[in-house]
Structure formats: structure tokens, C-alpha cells
Design an enzyme around this catalytic site. Sequence first.
Site, short mmCIF file in Angstrom:
data_model
loop_
_atom_site.label_atom_id
_atom_site.label_comp_id
_atom_site.label_asym_id
_atom_site.label_seq_id
_atom_site.Cartn_x
_atom_site.Cartn_y
_atom_site.Cartn_z
N CYS A 127 5.37 -0.82 5.63
CA CYS A 127 5.72 0.58 5.39
C CYS A 127 4.45 1.41 5.21
CB CYS A 127 6.61 0.69 4.16
SG CYS A 127 6.94 2.37 3.61
N CYS A 130 4.47 3.47 1.98
CA CYS A 130 4.21 2.64 0.80
C CYS A 130 2.72 2.36 0.64
CB CYS A 130 4.97 1.32 0.90
SG CYS A 130 6.76 1.48 1.11
#
Length: 275
Positions: A127, A130
Amino acid sequence: MAKDLFMKLNPISIKPTRFDLREFSGLSPRSISSLCCISPRLLSRSHFISSRTLFSGENNDNILFPKKKIPVMVRCQTSLGIGRNQKWWEKELKRNMKSVTSPEDLVGSLLNAGDKLVVVDFFSPGCGGCKALHPKICKIAEKNPEVEFLQVNYEEQRSLCQSLHVHVLPFFRFYRGSSGRVCSFSCTNATIKKFKEALEKHGREQCSIGKTKGLEEKELVAMAANKDLSFDYKPKSSGEIRETKEKTIFPQKSPTLKEKDEEGSTILISHAGVV
């Protein structure tokens, strides 16, 4: 970064196998050093004799030992890769940050936190949002040592995340004391303000009334029902759940002396008046 590393080699003797030192008679010291990792500056062909000093080590690496029957010190060229294999979610971690390794670990960490605010950070290694947000979360954790941060790797704990209905990343859930989950949301680098506001709101000092709640009952039941998770949980009866809610919302208090006196006195009322 290359650096000289001194290693102590103990001489050994084994029967010759398929290797023969004469095969290396035409090689330069630099070529031999590439096989045994010994610096060319300290290596010459006169340092090694007989095929007994050449053998195949682990992973089929060729290792040469000196001809003298005494331990020697040799200089080896090695590359220091400290932190090279470290994952991005493992960098800059603070003391109040830990990784969740199992459902039991998550449940136990929430229950053992007491009145502390606990932030559960759901992320995935692939991600991008993230990864970009991680350094800021680490800085926030450093500035708030009284708050516990739990990291849940979606790829490693996929079944756990599905049982908790986590379907968007990065995702955060805040838990505190007897209130259990106080908020949950998703945010990115651009909306980090949402995270800071939630931390300021729920991070104030407070004393909870009742036991630490942790995960909700339906979440615990869902985790126990998930065949991919080895998580055991005995669901509470409806009466136990109702009793727990009543104790949390309407905590029992000890009666005052005045209330006790009023309870102990009996008043009779008739048509003629008070008796």
C-alpha cells in the site's frame, strides 16, 4: 560499504573430492580471492598447498585454508548491509509500537492496556498510502508515549482483518478502557489532520468505569467462527451482555447515610393522615 573483517580460521584436513588445487594454478590471486573472499593484498598461491586444503562449503562455496597447522587470522572483504533488508514498516518504530502476530495477541494487547488509548494501525506492505503515512505515525507515537500503537499487517493477518471488516487501507481504530472502540476511520498523508484530531479528542487523561472492553462481542464471535483462525472464544449469553452494558452505562453506587435512614424508616398513610 566495503569493510575489512578479520576472521579466525582453524585448519582442517579432509579427503580430496572433486576439487584439486592444481586446477587453480593458472588463476591470479584476485581470482582465487573471489572464491574464498580473502583480500588479494594478503593472498598468494604459496599460501595454499595440496588438495586437502580445498573443500566445498555451504551453498557450494569454495573455501581455502592455509597450509600451516595453526589457527591464523586473515582479512576478508565483506559488505555491511545493516538495515538493507529492513522493511519500511519496521523502520523508525518507537517503544510504544508493536506488531500484532495473532488474534490472541490483538485481544490480549487491548485488554491489558487498561485505561490507555490504543491505536490499531491496519496496513499492507504493497500500500503506497500506508508507506507514505508510516513516518508521520512514528513521529506521532514518539510525541505520545502514553498511547499504544498496534500494527496489523493485512498480508500476514488477512483472515483477522476480514473478521474485523477491514476493507480499506490505511485504516485506524481507537480503543480505550471500558468504552472499547471509540472511533475508526481511514486517512492518508493528505488527511492526517483527521488522525491528529482523533488523538487529541480521545487521548486526554481519563479514568474508565468498569472493565476494559477491547474488541466487540460480535467481532470476537466472527473471529472464532473463521476457520482460517485458530481462535477460541465462548460467546456470552444475552443476559451477560445486557448486564455488562447496564454496569457500564449505569454504574452502581453505594447508598449514602441519608438514603439508608430513609430505607429503614416506614411511613404508613391512611385516610386520617400519617400514622
